[in-house]
Motif scaffolding. Structure first.
Motif, PDB file in Angstrom:
ATOM      1  N   THR A  64       0.823  -1.213   0.000  1.00 17.33           N
ATOM      2  CA  THR A  64       0.000   0.000   0.000  1.00 17.33           C
ATOM      3  C   THR A  64       0.853   1.257   0.000  1.00 17.33           C
ATOM      4  OG1 THR A  64      -0.117   0.115   2.412  1.00 17.33           O
ATOM      5  CG2 THR A  64      -1.827  -1.165   1.306  1.00 17.33           C
ATOM      6  N   ALA A  65       0.243   2.356  -0.405  1.00 13.72           N
ATOM      7  CA  ALA A  65       0.948   3.638  -0.481  1.00 13.72           C
ATOM      8  C   ALA A  65       1.424   4.106   0.893  1.00 13.72           C
ATOM      9  CB  ALA A  65       0.039   4.688  -1.106  1.00 13.72           C
ATOM     10  N   GLY A  66       0.767   3.674   1.953  1.00 17.23           N
ATOM     11  CA  GLY A  66       1.148   4.082   3.306  1.00 17.23           C
ATOM     12  C   GLY A  66       2.378   3.365   3.832  1.00 17.23           C
ATOM     13  N   GLN A  67       2.841   2.344   3.119  1.00 21.72           N
ATOM     14  CA  GLN A  67       4.021   1.598   3.550  1.00 21.72           C
ATOM     15  C   GLN A  67       5.260   2.133   2.846  1.00 21.72           C
ATOM     16  OE1 GLN A  67       2.427  -2.266   2.424  1.00 21.72           O
ATOM     17  NE2 GLN A  67       2.194  -2.813   4.581  1.00 21.72           N
ATOM     18  N   ASP A  68       6.436   1.770   3.377  1.00 23.51           N
ATOM     19  CA  ASP A  68       7.694   2.303   2.882  1.00 23.51           C
ATOM     20  C   ASP A  68       8.657   1.177   2.523  1.00 23.51           C
ATOM     21  OD1 ASP A  68       9.787   3.983   2.322  1.00 23.51           O
ATOM     22  OD2 ASP A  68      10.190   4.516   4.400  1.00 23.51           O
ATOM     23  N   THR A  69       9.371   1.337   1.409  1.00 24.54           N
ATOM     24  CA  THR A  69      10.325   0.322   0.959  1.00 24.54           C
ATOM     25  C   THR A  69      11.740   0.584   1.470  1.00 24.54           C
ATOM     26  OG1 THR A  69      10.739   1.555  -1.081  1.00 24.54           O
ATOM     27  CG2 THR A  69       9.057  -0.178  -1.178  1.00 24.54           C
ATOM     28  N   ALA A  70      11.949   1.633   2.239  1.00 28.64           N
ATOM     29  CA  ALA A  70      13.305   2.055   2.631  1.00 28.64           C
ATOM     30  C   ALA A  70      14.119   0.949   3.303  1.00 28.64           C
ATOM     31  CB  ALA A  70      13.238   3.276   3.546  1.00 28.64           C
ATOM     32  N   SER A  71      13.524   0.207   4.225  1.00 25.92           N
ATOM     33  CA  SER A  71      14.289  -0.835   4.920  1.00 25.92           C
ATOM     34  C   SER A  71      14.660  -1.970   3.964  1.00 25.92           C
ATOM     35  CB  SER A  71      13.521  -1.382   6.122  1.00 25.92           C
ATOM     36  OG  SER A  71      12.335  -2.028   5.712  1.00 25.92           O
ATOM     37  N   GLN A  72      13.758  -2.309   3.042  1.00 27.32           N
ATOM     38  CA  GLN A  72      14.068  -3.333   2.048  1.00 27.32           C
ATOM     39  C   GLN A  72      15.198  -2.862   1.133  1.00 27.32           C
ATOM     40  OE1 GLN A  72      10.743  -5.245  -0.106  1.00 27.32           O
ATOM     41  NE2 GLN A  72       9.380  -4.253   1.367  1.00 27.32           N
ATOM     42  N   VAL A  73      15.118  -1.608   0.686  1.00 29.70           N
ATOM     43  CA  VAL A  73      16.139  -1.060  -0.218  1.00 29.70           C
ATOM     44  C   VAL A  73      17.506  -1.083   0.468  1.00 29.70           C
ATOM     45  CG1 VAL A  73      16.915   1.033  -1.416  1.00 29.70           C
ATOM     46  CG2 VAL A  73      14.513   0.340  -1.548  1.00 29.70           C
ATOM     47  N   ALA A  74      17.562  -0.694   1.739  1.00 30.95           N
ATOM     48  CA  ALA A  74      18.827  -0.687   2.478  1.00 30.95           C
ATOM     49  C   ALA A  74      19.420  -2.097   2.559  1.00 30.95           C
ATOM     50  CB  ALA A  74      18.611  -0.118   3.875  1.00 30.95           C
ATOM     51  N   ARG A  75      18.577  -3.084   2.849  1.00 32.53           N
ATOM     52  CA  ARG A  75      19.064  -4.473   2.942  1.00 32.53           C
ATOM     53  C   ARG A  75      19.538  -4.988   1.588  1.00 32.53           C
ATOM     54  NH1 ARG A  75      15.694  -8.495   6.401  1.00 32.53           N
ATOM     55  NH2 ARG A  75      17.571  -9.706   5.992  1.00 32.53           N
ATOM     56  N   LEU A  76      18.820  -4.636   0.532  1.00 33.94           N
ATOM     57  CA  LEU A  76      19.199  -5.090  -0.811  1.00 33.94           C
ATOM     58  C   LEU A  76      20.541  -4.478  -1.231  1.00 33.94           C
ATOM     59  CD1 LEU A  76      15.666  -4.903  -2.443  1.00 33.94           C
ATOM     60  CD2 LEU A  76      16.970  -6.993  -1.995  1.00 33.94           C
ATOM     61  N   LYS A  77      20.731  -3.206  -0.934  1.00 29.72           N
ATOM     62  CA  LYS A  77      22.012  -2.560  -1.265  1.00 29.72           C
ATOM     63  C   LYS A  77      23.142  -3.166  -0.442  1.00 29.72           C
ATOM     64  CE  LYS A  77      20.271   1.658  -3.228  1.00 29.72           C
ATOM     65  NZ  LYS A  77      20.249   3.107  -3.253  1.00 29.72           N
ATOM     66  N   ALA A  78      22.865  -3.444   0.833  1.00 30.31           N
ATOM     67  CA  ALA A  78      23.876  -4.064   1.694  1.00 30.31           C
ATOM     68  C   ALA A  78      24.225  -5.475   1.198  1.00 30.31           C
ATOM     69  CB  ALA A  78      23.375  -4.125   3.136  1.00 30.31           C
ATOM     70  N   ALA A  79      23.286  -6.126   0.519  1.00 28.02           N
ATOM     71  CA  ALA A  79      23.515  -7.471  -0.014  1.00 28.02           C
ATOM     72  C   ALA A  79      24.240  -7.434  -1.362  1.00 28.02           C
ATOM     73  CB  ALA A  79      22.187  -8.215  -0.149  1.00 28.02           C
ATOM     74  N   GLY A  80      24.595  -6.229  -1.827  1.00 26.70           N
ATOM     75  CA  GLY A  80      25.388  -6.105  -3.048  1.00 26.70           C
ATOM     76  C   GLY A  80      24.601  -5.880  -4.324  1.00 26.70           C
TER      77      GLY A  80
END
Length: 180
Positions: free
Chosen positions: A11-27
């Motif tokens: 939903t629009a009220g949720q945020d992808t920031a934590s997922q994006v951070a983990r994905l970047k940390a995973a390379g």
């Protein structure tokens, strides 16, 4: 060979920031994100974009399996598409990869568990709604169509299609009122 991250919230009220951070940390070299339901692949343009440019040796990375889809069939179809293109899927939590045969077995089992959990959620939701209805708290969706006007127009000999057009609703809604 690239690691391509995919972050999704429902939903629009949720945020992808934590997922994006983990994905970047995973390379992950590239991270695509979207806000769309995982119920089906319809309307998930970022996922379709990834599937269109994924190349042999690339890996699609997600934080959790449910970010890809809710049904075992959808996830397995996606894994099959990646496999056909010579790419793999990597899930960070729990850590699995389809690059080897054991990873594909684990992914199938986890997909089935995720689908089973969705079934449990729906059962709990249904039980909660039934309880709320019994207590008089839940009344269902509010009626927005003027039933008496639909019946009056029908009594005047106007057909369902014309009534639907005049009332700004579907013919199915008109038939539902008339069949009550």
């Amino acid at each position: 060979m690239s690691s391509i991250g995919y972050a999704r919230v429902s939903t629009a009220g949720q945020d992808t920031a934590s997922q994006v951070a983990r994905l970047k940390a995973a390379g992950c070299d590239i991270v695509r994100e979207e806000k769309a339901s995982g119920k089906s692949r319809d309307g998930r343009s970022e996922l379709e974009t990834i599937l269109s440019f994924v190349r042999p040796g690339d890996t699609l990375v997600v934080v959790k399996l449910d970010r890809l889809g809710r049904s075992t069939r959808d996830v397995l179809n996606l894994v099959h598409e990646l496999d056909q293109k010579g790419a793999a899927l990597r899930v960070l939590e729990p850590e699995i990869s389809t690059a080897g045969p054991m990873g594909k077995v684990m992914l199938t089992v986890l997909g089935m568990v995720a689908e089973m959990e969705l079934g449990f959620i729906k059962e709990r939701q249904k039980a909660g709604i039934e309880k709320a209805k019994a207590e008089g708290v839940y009344k269902g969706r509010p009626i927005t169509l003027d039933h008496s006007k639909v019946k009056a127009l029908h009594a005047e000999g106007i057909g369902a299609t014309a009534i639907a057009k005049q009332m700004g609703c579907s013919r199915g809604a008109v038939y539902k009122v008339l069949n009550q």
